[in-house]
Scaffold this motif. Structure first.
Motif, PDB file in Angstrom:
ATOM      1  N   ILE A   1       0.836  -1.202   0.000  1.00  0.00           N
ATOM      2  CA  ILE A   1       0.000   0.000   0.000  1.00  0.00           C
ATOM      3  C   ILE A   1       0.870   1.251   0.000  1.00  0.00           C
ATOM      4  O   ILE A   1       0.576   2.244  -0.675  1.00  0.00           O
ATOM      5  N   GLN A   2       1.972   1.214   0.741  1.00  0.00           N
ATOM      6  CA  GLN A   2       2.880   2.356   0.757  1.00  0.00           C
ATOM      7  C   GLN A   2       3.513   2.581  -0.611  1.00  0.00           C
ATOM      8  O   GLN A   2       3.682   3.724  -1.050  1.00  0.00           O
TER       9      GLN A   2
ATOM     10  N   LYS B   1      -7.307   0.100  -0.910  1.00  0.00           N
ATOM     11  CA  LYS B   1      -7.736  -1.034  -0.094  1.00  0.00           C
ATOM     12  C   LYS B   1      -7.593  -2.327  -0.890  1.00  0.00           C
ATOM     13  O   LYS B   1      -7.837  -2.355  -2.093  1.00  0.00           O
TER      14      LYS B   1
ATOM     15  N   ASP C   1       0.971   4.193  -2.868  1.00  0.00           N
ATOM     16  CA  ASP C   1       0.847   5.612  -2.549  1.00  0.00           C
ATOM     17  C   ASP C   1       1.938   6.422  -3.241  1.00  0.00           C
ATOM     18  O   ASP C   1       1.675   7.477  -3.825  1.00  0.00           O
TER      19      ASP C   1
ATOM     20  N   ASN D   1      -8.075   8.685  -1.614  1.00  0.00           N
ATOM     21  CA  ASN D   1      -8.192   8.005  -0.325  1.00  0.00           C
ATOM     22  C   ASN D   1      -7.272   6.785  -0.304  1.00  0.00           C
ATOM     23  O   ASN D   1      -6.792   6.339  -1.343  1.00  0.00           O
ATOM     24  N   GLU D   2      -7.049   6.237   0.871  1.00  0.00           N
ATOM     25  CA  GLU D   2      -6.113   5.119   1.005  1.00  0.00           C
ATOM     26  C   GLU D   2      -6.588   3.904   0.209  1.00  0.00           C
ATOM     27  O   GLU D   2      -7.742   3.476   0.338  1.00  0.00           O
TER      28      GLU D   2
END
Length: 314
Positions: free
Chosen positions: A128-129, A152, A132, A149-150
């Motif tokens: 996930i990082q 998922k 980003d 947004n983050e």
């Protein structure tokens, strides 16, 4: 039971995306732009240490589309809001080509696959990082990605209606873009020209009636679908390209190792469908499909995989 692994990129805030989705339509970016972005993301992830990761299908959910046009008082048509280029050395305004732009809030639902040895790494926080970092340096449909947004990661069984519905409802409020090629296919089977079939489903007919007291009532009517189906938000969408020349070489082509051909846009009908009306994942997921016999390079949905007749395009 079939488990599908999905990556959700929620609420991508995109500034100045390309709204000229084909040479003769303006509005929501073409499907080739969305699948092209996902393909670019896949290549970056593979280069970053996930060589077997494949992003195989993509669903597009629109939360907001702000087309940059202006309609003045009394105007019949809209004008494109253009950006001004810097003055030239003589202090005059330099020539420029008008570009249709839009601001978007879009969520993407991406199905992914990978080797068993790599799946565990994909589902760790480090992945996930990495997402980003990569997303913050990417363009989407030609526009700047201002925020999101983050991301998922989730896995659902496509036979578990409750789990699928919960995932889809998490993207509300929003409209899923689905293909409605069959509407054009039916009209063309009845003898309509491709362009006439396209316009027939987009045209709104106005009529009026006058009662005995001279009261006038206006009515709006659009074409209905199969078996009286009330059609939703029907729009023209660009879903790929058709080759109009033979494969070969072109002078100064970018990639000397890949055969070149000239192509034109393929446009058909689509529908923006409220997310709460979606029942199955295959209703919204798009993927690449090449029909080399007809020189077609398409983005199409999973439920159309068995389609052999590719009429229904303009």
């Amino acid at each position: 039971m079939s488990t599908r692994r999905l990556l959700v990129l929620p609420h991508l805030n995109i500034h100045n995306a390309n709204a000229l989705s084909s040479p003769y339509t303006i509005g929501f970016p073409a499907m080739t732009a969305w699948l092209g972005f996902v393909h670019a993301l896949e290549r970056k992830l593979q280069a970053a240490g996930y060589p077997t990761l494949k992003l195989v299908a993509t669903g597009v959910f629109s939360h907001r589309c702000d087309l940059q046009t202006y309609q003045g008082p009394g105007d019949f048509v809209h004008s494109i809001i253009g950006t001004a280029n810097p003055l030239d050395k003589d202090g005059k305004r330099s020539a420029f080509i008008e570009e249709a732009r839009c601001h978007l809030d879009v969520s993407l639902l991406i199905e992914y696959r990978a080797a068993a040895s790599e799946l565990d790494r994909v589902e760790r926080p480090e992945f996930i990082q990495l997402l980003d970092r990569l997303l913050n340096r990417m363009k989407v449909a030609g526009g700047d990605l201002l925020g999101f947004n983050e991301p998922k990661m989730t896995a659902v069984d496509d036979r578990d209606d409750k789990a699928v519905r919960s995932l889809i409802l998490s993207l509300m409020p929003g409209f899923a873009l689905i293909e409605r090629r069959e509407l054009m296919q039916q009209a063309m089977a009845e003898g309509a020209d491709a362009l006439d079939a396209l316009l027939e489903h987009l045209t709104i007919h106005h009529s009026c009636t006058q009662d005995e007291s001279d009261q006038v009532t206006w009515h709006r009517q659009r074409k209905v679908g199969n078996e009286g189906e009330k059609l939703g938000w029907i729009v023209p969408i660009a879903t790929g390209f058709q080759g109009i020349s033979e494969l070969g070489e072109a002078k100064n082509q970018r990639d000397s190792d890949t055969p070149h051909r000239f192509a034109e846009s393929v446009v058909t009908l689509g529908e923006f469908k409220m997310a709460h009306r979606i029942r199955h994942l295959d209703e919204v997921l798009w993927h690449y499909h090449a029909d080399l016999g007809s020189n077609l390079y398409l983005c199409q949905q999973a439920q159309l995989e068995t389609t052999t007749n590719n009429d229904g395009f303009y």
